[in-house]
Design an enzyme around this catalytic site. Structure first.
Site, PDB file in Angstrom:
ATOM      1  N   HIS A  42      47.697  44.249  38.456  1.00 36.91           N
ATOM      2  CA  HIS A  42      46.809  43.529  39.365  1.00 36.91           C
ATOM      3  C   HIS A  42      45.537  44.330  39.630  1.00 36.91           C
ATOM      4  CE1 HIS A  42      46.174  41.690  43.608  1.00 36.91           C
ATOM      5  NE2 HIS A  42      45.860  40.770  42.703  1.00 36.91           N
ATOM      6  N   HIS A  86      37.053  41.711  43.397  1.00 34.93           N
ATOM      7  CA  HIS A  86      38.018  40.777  43.981  1.00 34.93           C
ATOM      8  C   HIS A  86      37.516  40.063  45.228  1.00 34.93           C
ATOM      9  CE1 HIS A  86      41.290  39.661  46.771  1.00 34.93           C
ATOM     10  NE2 HIS A  86      41.832  39.162  45.677  1.00 34.93           N
TER      11      HIS A  86
END
Length: 285
Positions: A42, A86
């Protein structure tokens, strides 16, 4: 008798409507093969101490070197440079404040990530870095979106992402929380594996979402726009709509597995797992 007949017709119509709204893509199983049974780092392979920082070139290189797939996030700067980052805002990861989409690339690229010497990279540089380390690394690329983004803006964002991915030698797919984005990817690149990200109703409500959109998004009722090949679901128990997607043949991807979770169980229940802060096997199936 007439009442029961009408009720039956109404129930059948509602069931048909639900199926139309949530049904995933049919078939296309060959597209899933490079992603099935794999663990995906991730935002790259990084630790809780942010050394190297998430979504940095060293984090991506580390993931590729260790044989993991990679999940990452892309969005535009103010001058439409496609970057890997992100959050919607710079507040958490940099000293700056405000939205990424409001800052030009020259200023954005100078921001240190989590107090380190690393800086947020261009998507093209990320792709080049990973390809140099391990060109077979599978990528799950999330296109970031916001409710206020216009359709033309999202069209350009998707087009830019797909164009840059064409230069990448390994397998890749695209996902988004926004069903509009998945629908655009479906039209712009119909042969590309695509996924619908979804969070639980409770999580959407916690972030301030109205009950109606919270229900719609958590129950994948926008799937008719993109007919996703996979559903990327959170650690919470699957709701009836997500279970229905799985029954209808959708590939199931889990985000984000953490050390405190029962990671073996998650691997057993999902076709792919997006993980963070631990070191699982590269492949588990």
């Amino acid at each position: 008798r007439m009442f029961w007949l009408i009720l039956l017709i109404v129930v059948a119509a509602l069931c048909a409507l639900v199926l139309f709204l949530v049904a995933p893509a049919a078939g296309r199983k060959e597209l899933r093969t490079p992603f099935a049974g794999r663990n995906f780092a991730h935002r790259g392979y990084f630790g809780k101490d942010q050394r190297p920082p998430e979504n940095s070139l060293p984090a991506f290189a580390a993931a590729a070197k260790n044989g993991y797939g990679i999940e990452l996030d892309v969005q535009f700067t103010a001058d439409r440079r496609l970057v890997v980052f992100h959050d919607d805002t710079l507040d958490r990861m940099t000293p700056a404040k405000g939205f990424v989409h409001d800052m030009p690339w020259a200023e954005f690229s100078a921001q240190p990530l989590a107090g380190s010497d690393e800086h947020p990279p261009l998507f093209a540089d990320m792709l080049r870095t990973v390809a140099e380390v391990n060109p077979d690394t599978p990528l799950i690329v999330e296109i970031k979106s916001r409710s206020e983004y216009k359709h033309t803006y999202l069209e350009e964002l998707c087009r830019a992402t797909i164009a840059e991915l064409k230069a990448y030698p390994g397998p890749y797919c695209i996902e988004s929380f926004d069903p509009r984005v998945v629908g655009i990817v479906r039209r712009q690149a119909p042969g590309l594996l695509r996924g619908q990200l979804a969070d639980s109703y409770r999580s959407y409500r916690k972030t301030g979402a109205h009950p109606v959109p919270a229900f719609v998004f958590s129950h994948c009722l926008g799937n008719f726009l993109g007919r996703p090949d996979f559903i990327a679901w959170c650690p919470e128990k699957r709701n009836w709509a997500v279970r229905l997607c799985a029954r209808l043949g959708a590939m199931m991807v889990m985000w984000t597995a953490l050390p405190e979770h029962d990671t073996r169980k998650l691997e057993a229940e999902n076709d792919a797992v997006i993980f963070q802060w631990y070191a699982p096997k590269q492949q588990y199936k």
